[in-house]
Design a protein around this motif. Sequence first.
Motif, mmCIF file in Angstrom:
data_model
loop_
_atom_site.group_PDB
_atom_site.id
_atom_site.type_symbol
_atom_site.label_atom_id
_atom_site.label_comp_id
_atom_site.label_asym_id
_atom_site.label_seq_id
_atom_site.Cartn_x
_atom_site.Cartn_y
_atom_site.Cartn_z
ATOM 1 N N THR A 7 0.833 -1.209 0.000
ATOM 2 C CA THR A 7 0.000 0.000 0.000
ATOM 3 C C THR A 7 0.862 1.251 0.000
ATOM 4 O OG1 THR A 7 -1.846 1.108 1.133
ATOM 5 C CG2 THR A 7 -0.137 0.172 2.525
ATOM 6 N N ILE A 15 -3.759 5.810 4.943
ATOM 7 C CA ILE A 15 -3.808 5.337 3.554
ATOM 8 C C ILE A 15 -4.938 5.991 2.767
ATOM 9 C CG2 ILE A 15 -2.662 3.168 4.121
ATOM 10 C CD1 ILE A 15 -5.379 1.746 3.822
ATOM 11 N N ALA A 16 -5.768 6.749 3.428
ATOM 12 C CA ALA A 16 -6.817 7.539 2.776
ATOM 13 C C ALA A 16 -7.238 8.610 3.780
ATOM 14 C CB ALA A 16 -8.020 6.663 2.417
ATOM 15 N N LEU A 22 -8.226 9.753 -2.135
ATOM 16 C CA LEU A 22 -6.820 9.461 -2.432
ATOM 17 C C LEU A 22 -6.200 10.556 -3.308
ATOM 18 C CD1 LEU A 22 -7.011 5.612 -3.152
ATOM 19 C CD2 LEU A 22 -6.211 6.737 -1.088
ATOM 20 N N GLY A 51 -11.133 -4.958 2.116
ATOM 21 C CA GLY A 51 -12.347 -4.656 2.858
ATOM 22 C C GLY A 51 -13.322 -3.895 1.972
ATOM 23 N N THR A 54 -12.451 -0.260 0.569
ATOM 24 C CA THR A 54 -11.511 -0.283 -0.547
ATOM 25 C C THR A 54 -12.222 -0.743 -1.820
ATOM 26 O OG1 THR A 54 -9.690 -0.693 0.955
ATOM 27 C CG2 THR A 54 -9.329 -1.289 -1.350
ATOM 28 N N TRP A 57 -14.414 1.989 -3.110
ATOM 29 C CA TRP A 57 -13.607 3.022 -3.759
ATOM 30 C C TRP A 57 -13.284 2.594 -5.193
ATOM 31 C CZ3 TRP A 57 -9.001 3.523 -6.257
ATOM 32 C CH2 TRP A 57 -8.568 4.837 -6.507
ATOM 33 N N PHE A 74 -14.125 -8.584 2.023
ATOM 34 C CA PHE A 74 -14.682 -8.782 3.361
ATOM 35 C C PHE A 74 -15.775 -7.743 3.597
ATOM 36 C CE2 PHE A 74 -12.233 -11.918 5.834
ATOM 37 C CZ PHE A 74 -11.259 -12.236 4.895
ATOM 38 N N VAL A 90 -16.921 -12.374 1.582
ATOM 39 C CA VAL A 90 -16.683 -13.180 2.766
ATOM 40 C C VAL A 90 -16.961 -12.341 4.003
ATOM 41 C CG1 VAL A 90 -14.210 -12.697 2.562
ATOM 42 C CG2 VAL A 90 -14.936 -14.580 3.980
ATOM 43 N N ARG A 91 -17.630 -12.958 4.979
ATOM 44 C CA ARG A 91 -17.797 -12.312 6.290
ATOM 45 C C ARG A 91 -17.432 -13.362 7.327
ATOM 46 N NH1 ARG A 91 -24.038 -11.337 7.738
ATOM 47 N NH2 ARG A 91 -24.274 -10.538 5.659
ATOM 48 N N ASP A 92 -16.224 -13.234 7.847
ATOM 49 C CA ASP A 92 -15.735 -14.288 8.726
ATOM 50 C C ASP A 92 -14.446 -13.815 9.387
ATOM 51 O OD1 ASP A 92 -15.545 -16.745 9.953
ATOM 52 O OD2 ASP A 92 -15.717 -17.897 8.104
ATOM 53 N N GLY A 114 -6.081 -3.623 1.210
ATOM 54 C CA GLY A 114 -6.426 -2.699 2.281
ATOM 55 C C GLY A 114 -7.816 -3.032 2.775
ATOM 56 N N GLY A 115 -8.234 -2.356 3.837
ATOM 57 C CA GLY A 115 -7.522 -1.347 4.588
ATOM 58 C C GLY A 115 -6.578 -1.922 5.638
ATOM 59 N N LEU A 118 -7.896 -4.574 8.196
ATOM 60 C CA LEU A 118 -8.010 -5.926 7.620
ATOM 61 C C LEU A 118 -6.620 -6.569 7.529
ATOM 62 C CD1 LEU A 118 -9.851 -8.101 6.460
ATOM 63 C CD2 LEU A 118 -9.539 -7.056 4.201
ATOM 64 N N GLN A 121 -5.930 -7.805 10.809
ATOM 65 C CA GLN A 121 -6.626 -9.073 11.090
ATOM 66 C C GLN A 121 -5.833 -10.260 10.518
ATOM 67 O OE1 GLN A 121 -10.927 -9.138 10.203
ATOM 68 N NE2 GLN A 121 -10.886 -6.902 10.164
ATOM 69 N N GLN A 144 -7.765 7.150 7.352
ATOM 70 C CA GLN A 144 -7.863 5.697 7.523
ATOM 71 C C GLN A 144 -6.461 5.161 7.831
ATOM 72 O OE1 GLN A 144 -10.908 4.771 7.582
ATOM 73 N NE2 GLN A 144 -11.662 6.684 6.722
HETATM 74 N N1 LIG Z 1 -3.150 4.319 -0.064
HETATM 75 C C1 LIG Z 1 -3.399 3.203 -0.728
HETATM 76 O O1 LIG Z 1 -2.585 2.722 -1.534
HETATM 77 C C2 LIG Z 1 -4.668 2.462 -0.432
HETATM 78 C C3 LIG Z 1 -4.713 1.080 -0.578
HETATM 79 C C4 LIG Z 1 -5.872 0.413 -0.269
HETATM 80 C C5 LIG Z 1 -6.968 1.113 0.180
HETATM 81 N N2 LIG Z 1 -6.916 2.454 0.291
HETATM 82 C C6 LIG Z 1 -8.065 3.222 0.794
HETATM 83 O O2 LIG Z 1 -8.029 3.118 2.206
HETATM 84 C C7 LIG Z 1 -9.351 3.121 2.740
HETATM 85 C C8 LIG Z 1 -9.505 1.910 3.638
HETATM 86 O O3 LIG Z 1 -10.751 1.957 4.232
HETATM 87 P P1 LIG Z 1 -11.047 1.222 5.635
HETATM 88 O O4 LIG Z 1 -9.998 1.591 6.623
HETATM 89 O O5 LIG Z 1 -12.491 1.506 5.953
HETATM 90 O O6 LIG Z 1 -10.833 -0.324 5.346
HETATM 91 P P2 LIG Z 1 -11.433 -1.487 4.425
HETATM 92 O O7 LIG Z 1 -10.745 -2.723 4.916
HETATM 93 O O8 LIG Z 1 -11.320 -1.164 2.985
HETATM 94 O O9 LIG Z 1 -12.993 -1.568 4.806
HETATM 95 C C9 LIG Z 1 -13.390 -1.837 6.117
HETATM 96 C C10 LIG Z 1 -14.736 -2.550 6.092
HETATM 97 O O10 LIG Z 1 -14.599 -3.900 5.624
HETATM 98 C C11 LIG Z 1 -15.537 -4.743 6.277
HETATM 99 N N3 LIG Z 1 -14.797 -5.780 7.037
HETATM 100 C C12 LIG Z 1 -13.544 -5.694 7.580
HETATM 101 N N4 LIG Z 1 -13.200 -6.845 8.172
HETATM 102 C C13 LIG Z 1 -14.245 -7.707 8.002
HETATM 103 C C14 LIG Z 1 -14.477 -9.062 8.379
HETATM 104 N N5 LIG Z 1 -13.564 -9.787 9.060
HETATM 105 N N6 LIG Z 1 -15.666 -9.633 8.009
HETATM 106 C C15 LIG Z 1 -16.595 -8.927 7.310
HETATM 107 N N7 LIG Z 1 -16.418 -7.630 6.924
HETATM 108 C C16 LIG Z 1 -15.257 -7.032 7.276
HETATM 109 C C17 LIG Z 1 -16.361 -3.832 7.204
HETATM 110 O O11 LIG Z 1 -17.417 -3.236 6.432
HETATM 111 P P3 LIG Z 1 -18.919 -3.759 6.194
HETATM 112 O O12 LIG Z 1 -19.788 -2.680 6.758
HETATM 113 O O13 LIG Z 1 -19.062 -3.830 4.708
HETATM 114 O O14 LIG Z 1 -19.098 -5.069 6.888
HETATM 115 C C18 LIG Z 1 -15.364 -2.709 7.475
HETATM 116 O O15 LIG Z 1 -15.975 -1.507 7.878
HETATM 117 C C19 LIG Z 1 -10.280 3.145 1.516
HETATM 118 O O16 LIG Z 1 -10.693 4.470 1.276
HETATM 119 C C20 LIG Z 1 -9.407 2.679 0.367
HETATM 120 O O17 LIG Z 1 -9.827 3.208 -0.875
HETATM 121 C C21 LIG Z 1 -5.769 3.133 0.031
#
Ligand SMILES: NC(=O)c1ccc[n+]([C@@H]2O[C@H](COP(=O)([O-])OP(=O)(O)OC[C@H]3O[C@@H](n4cnc5c(N)ncnc54)[C@H](OP(=O)(O)O)[C@@H]3O)[C@@H](O)[C@H]2O)c1
Length: 172
Positions: A7, A15-16, A22, A51, A54, A57, A74, A90-92, A114-115, A118, A121, A144
């Motif tokens: 990332t 990361i955001a 971005l 997640g 991401t 986005w 996820f 997947v939700r797990d 990302g994020g 995750l 995790q 984020q």
């Molecule tokens: N800078 C970079 O290169 C880069 C790289 C990647 C991403 N990004 C950006 O960074 C940001 C990341 O966002 P974020 O921190 O919110 O993280 P994310 O991992 O993208 O999304 C988090 C969401 O994923 C779901 N989730 C996570 N773990 C789960 C699990 N074990 N089981 C079921 N669902 C799960 C949940 O949403 P639900 O409500 O859907 O359950 C959680 O709110 C985004 O804006 C992305 O575009 C930037």
Amino acid sequence: MATHFYTASSLDGFIATSDHSLEWLFQQDFDMEGPMAYPAFAEGIGALVMGSSTYEWLLRSGGPWAYAQPTWVFTHRQLSVPEGADVRFVRDDVGNAFPEIDASANGRDVWVVGGGDLAGQFADAGHLDEVWVQYAPVTLGSGQPLFPREQQLELVDVARNRDFVCARYRVG
Ligand SMILES: NC(=O)c1ccc[n+]([C@@H]2O[C@H](COP(=O)([O-])OP(=O)(O)OC[C@H]3O[C@@H](n4cnc5c(N)ncnc54)[C@H](OP(=O)(O)O)[C@@H]3O)[C@@H](O)[C@H]2O)c1
């Protein structure tokens, strides 16, 4: 076979932005043929993991779906799938989901896009091998988080790619 969190990040570890922008990243200069660039990294990738933020986005950014590999999203919600994309929801716990994700990579590596939580995790479950970060010369103050965990890492490589400091770490 290994699992990588690859990332870009602000210097202060986001990361955001808080509203998932971005813009700050795409203003920076990066050589796609240069050190630790995405095209060479992606050659070894058999499956992607992300997640829902991401994934949403990527959906918002439009254009054709860019990945031929299986992409594991996820989420606890029902989300749309772009035409022709191999997207698997997947939700797990990561520990439960990992064997199927790993098998889908067909002998190649897994990329956690990302994020940060995750990726954390995956580390908590003992399934994260490397963290690759391209640090942009910008601070955001909030947003984020890159990796909201206490985690020991071993620095295994570092390089400059134009505006970015690129670092590759092994998860301890
Ligand atoms: N800078 C970079 O290169 C880069 C790289 C990647 C991403 N990004 C950006 O960074 C940001 C990341 O966002 P974020 O921190 O919110 O993280 P994310 O991992 O993208 O999304 C988090 C969401 O994923 C779901 N989730 C996570 N773990 C789960 C699990 N074990 N089981 C079921 N669902 C799960 C949940 O949403 P639900 O409500 O859907 O359950 C959680 O709110 C985004 O804006 C992305 O575009 C930037």
